[in-house]
Design an enzyme around this catalytic site. Structure first.
Site, PDB file in Angstrom:
ATOM      1  N   ASP A  46       0.408  -7.823  -7.549  1.00 51.06           N
ATOM      2  CA  ASP A  46       0.590  -6.401  -7.263  1.00 51.06           C
ATOM      3  C   ASP A  46      -0.691  -5.703  -7.708  1.00 51.06           C
ATOM      4  O   ASP A  46      -0.985  -5.617  -8.906  1.00 51.06           O
ATOM      5  CB  ASP A  46       1.808  -5.879  -8.033  1.00 51.06           C
ATOM      6  N   TYR A  70       5.289  -3.717 -13.646  1.00 53.80           N
ATOM      7  CA  TYR A  70       5.990  -2.459 -13.370  1.00 53.80           C
ATOM      8  C   TYR A  70       7.485  -2.672 -13.665  1.00 53.80           C
ATOM      9  O   TYR A  70       8.034  -3.729 -13.333  1.00 53.80           O
ATOM     10  CB  TYR A  70       5.742  -2.081 -11.906  1.00 53.80           C
ATOM     11  N   ARG A  93      13.213  -1.016  13.507  1.00 55.36           N
ATOM     12  CA  ARG A  93      13.545  -1.802  12.312  1.00 55.36           C
ATOM     13  C   ARG A  93      12.819  -3.148  12.314  1.00 55.36           C
ATOM     14  O   ARG A  93      12.631  -3.762  11.269  1.00 55.36           O
ATOM     15  CB  ARG A  93      15.061  -2.039  12.199  1.00 55.36           C
ATOM     16  N   LYS A 113       1.054   5.139  -3.578  1.00 58.32           N
ATOM     17  CA  LYS A 113       0.010   5.552  -4.522  1.00 58.32           C
ATOM     18  C   LYS A 113      -1.313   5.801  -3.778  1.00 58.32           C
ATOM     19  O   LYS A 113      -1.376   6.700  -2.978  1.00 58.32           O
ATOM     20  CB  LYS A 113      -0.131   4.507  -5.626  1.00 58.32           C
TER      21      LYS A 113
HETATM   22  C1  LIG Z   1       2.335  -1.158 -10.020  1.00 57.48           C
HETATM   23  C2  LIG Z   1       3.484  -0.683  -9.194  1.00 57.48           C
HETATM   24  N1  LIG Z   1       4.050  -1.526  -8.329  1.00 57.48           N
HETATM   25  C3  LIG Z   1       5.099  -1.144  -7.559  1.00 57.48           C
HETATM   26  C4  LIG Z   1       5.627   0.126  -7.644  1.00 57.48           C
HETATM   27  C5  LIG Z   1       6.785   0.498  -6.790  1.00 57.48           C
HETATM   28  O1  LIG Z   1       6.354   1.303  -5.743  1.00 57.48           O
HETATM   29  P1  LIG Z   1       7.323   2.251  -4.904  1.00 57.48           P
HETATM   30  O2  LIG Z   1       7.717   3.385  -5.798  1.00 57.48           O
HETATM   31  O3  LIG Z   1       6.502   2.652  -3.732  1.00 57.48           O
HETATM   32  O4  LIG Z   1       8.512   1.432  -4.524  1.00 57.48           O
HETATM   33  C6  LIG Z   1       5.056   1.050  -8.522  1.00 57.48           C
HETATM   34  C7  LIG Z   1       5.600   2.409  -8.624  1.00 57.48           C
HETATM   35  O5  LIG Z   1       5.253   3.171  -9.500  1.00 57.48           O
HETATM   36  C8  LIG Z   1       3.949   0.630  -9.325  1.00 57.48           C
HETATM   37  O6  LIG Z   1       3.370   1.465 -10.197  1.00 57.48           O
END
Ligand SMILES: Cc1ncc(COP(=O)(O)O)c(C=O)c1O
Length: 385
Positions: free
Chosen positions: A178, A107, A53, A203
């Protein structure tokens, strides 16, 4: 920046080798999976206490250092999801009474975290529509973080981070980006002055739609604080998933090159079709941010937005006829995935609100995989009917 020799290596090399593989006779070429929660330790004389952890399991450390090298960061920590990465980054950067300025194009879960959860911890966010502007006006003396996403889901709009970085840094504000849609291969966020970069490693980094993981990268001091948060809140990456993520990253560069090529071919093909009202792909001259994308990105990415004439019905029909591409949310895997933002990421908005964001009904989001482009195009052709 680490100042290490890794900075001179290209992303394909770093993805394969990382920076610190043991070169001693008998060492395995592929790191073993250390599927252990805990490690022999009796007292401080035994050195650092290892506990999975804590993020100091060998697989966690190995994949984190590889991601740091790819991002050109001093340090990274790989975590249990992209949202875990976003949440730990924001917990590390803010205290009760602080303020965040964020792009309104985020997102959905990130937006919800900022709009609804952080206010419960005394941290409020002002959202700025990048088309309207007003970043400077939104900043307050207690603003600690400027949060953007690049490229934006699903319109693939690109925001120039450079003027924002200048304004933020004058005020001691940390810029967080992000960059999941681009991956570190197509966008080296930190080289544009961004302080913290977040990846949903679910992704492109993982790349096979088989792991949930995330990563946050920046200075060593920041990553230590994000790791401290992860030790307390708990979204550490399981060692086996860390190993799978490392395996995915070994082919990140070649996959992304193929995603880039395929997506450009598919976007061009859709643009010539009479059934299509609009194609959004940063690699097309028709994209509103094409010039900026050419300046900032090393590749235009694997995501394509297509607006079909005939609205939602046409999009439903198209998706139901697909034989090769798979109807599913998410992105960045080797297989082509297709979804409609009105049912997924933007389901919480009204049709009018979506339209105002450039996502009318009939908008289909394509995560173009690494299949043969001609096979994908044949599938899209028969699905358009
Ligand atoms: C641009 C973006 N940021 C963050 C996330 C969140 O990622 P996770 O599903 O791995 O938590 C996503 C998920 O689709 C995303 O498209």
């Amino acid at each position: 920046m680490s100042g290490s020799s890794s900075e001179r290596l290209g992303p394909a090399t770093l993805g394969v080798h990382g920076v610190d593989e043991a070169r001693i006779p008998g060492a395995p070429v592929v790191p073993p999976i250390t599927q252990s929660a805990t490690f022999h330790w009796a007292c401080p004389d035994d050195g650092e206490l290892l506990y999975s952890r804590y993020g100091n399991n060998p697989n966690q450390l190995q994949v984190s250092s590889k991601i740091a090298a790819l991002e050109g960061a001093e340090a990274s920590v790989a975590l249990a999801s992209g949202m875990g990465a976003t949440a730990m980054a924001l917990l590390a950067l803010t205290r009760s009474g602080d303020h965040i300025v964020a792009s309104s194009r985020l997102y959905g879960a990130t937006h919800a975290l900022l709009a609804h959860e952080f206010p419960r911890r005394g941290v409020n966010t002002t959202f700025v529509d990048p088309d309207v502007g007003g970043w400077k006006e939104a900043m307050r003396p207690n603003t600690r973080v400027l949060f953007i996403e690049l490229p934006v889901n699903p319109t693939l709009r690109i925001l120039d981070p450079r003027p924002l970085v200048d304004v933020a840094h004058e005020r001691g504000i940390t810029v967080v980006c992000d960059a999941t849609f681009a991956s570190p291969v197509n966008f080296r966020a930190l080289s544009f002055g961004i302080d913290v970069v977040i990846q949903s490693a679910t992704k492109y980094l993982g790349g096979h739609s088989d792991v949930i993981a995330g990563a946050v990268s920046g200075t060593r001091a920041f990553v230590e604080e994000a790791t401290r948060m992860s030790r307390l809140y708990g979204p550490s990456l399981d060692p086996h998933t860390a190993w799978l993520l490392d395996r995915g990253i070994r082919t990140l560069d070649v996959r992304v090159q193929r995603h880039n090529e395929n997506a450009l071919a598919v976007a061009r093909w859709f643009e010539a079709r009479p059934e299509v009202r609009r194609v959004l792909y940063p690699g097309l001259p028709s994209h509103p941010d094409h010039d900026l994308a050419r300046e900032l990105l090393s590749g235009f990415g694997g995501m394509v937005g297509v607006v079909l004439d005939g609205g939602g019905e046409a999009a439903d029909r198209f998706m139901s006829r697909l034989r090769l591409a798979i109807a599913a949310p998410s992105l960045g895997g080797v297989e082509t995935l297709v979804s409609q933002p009105r049912w997924t990421s933007h389901a919480g908005l009204t049709a009018e609100q979506r339209e105002a964001q450039g996502i009318p009904d009939g908008f289909v989001r394509l995560s173009i995989g690494v299949e043969n482009a001609e096979d994908l195009i044949a599938d899209f052709d028969q699905a358009l009917g």
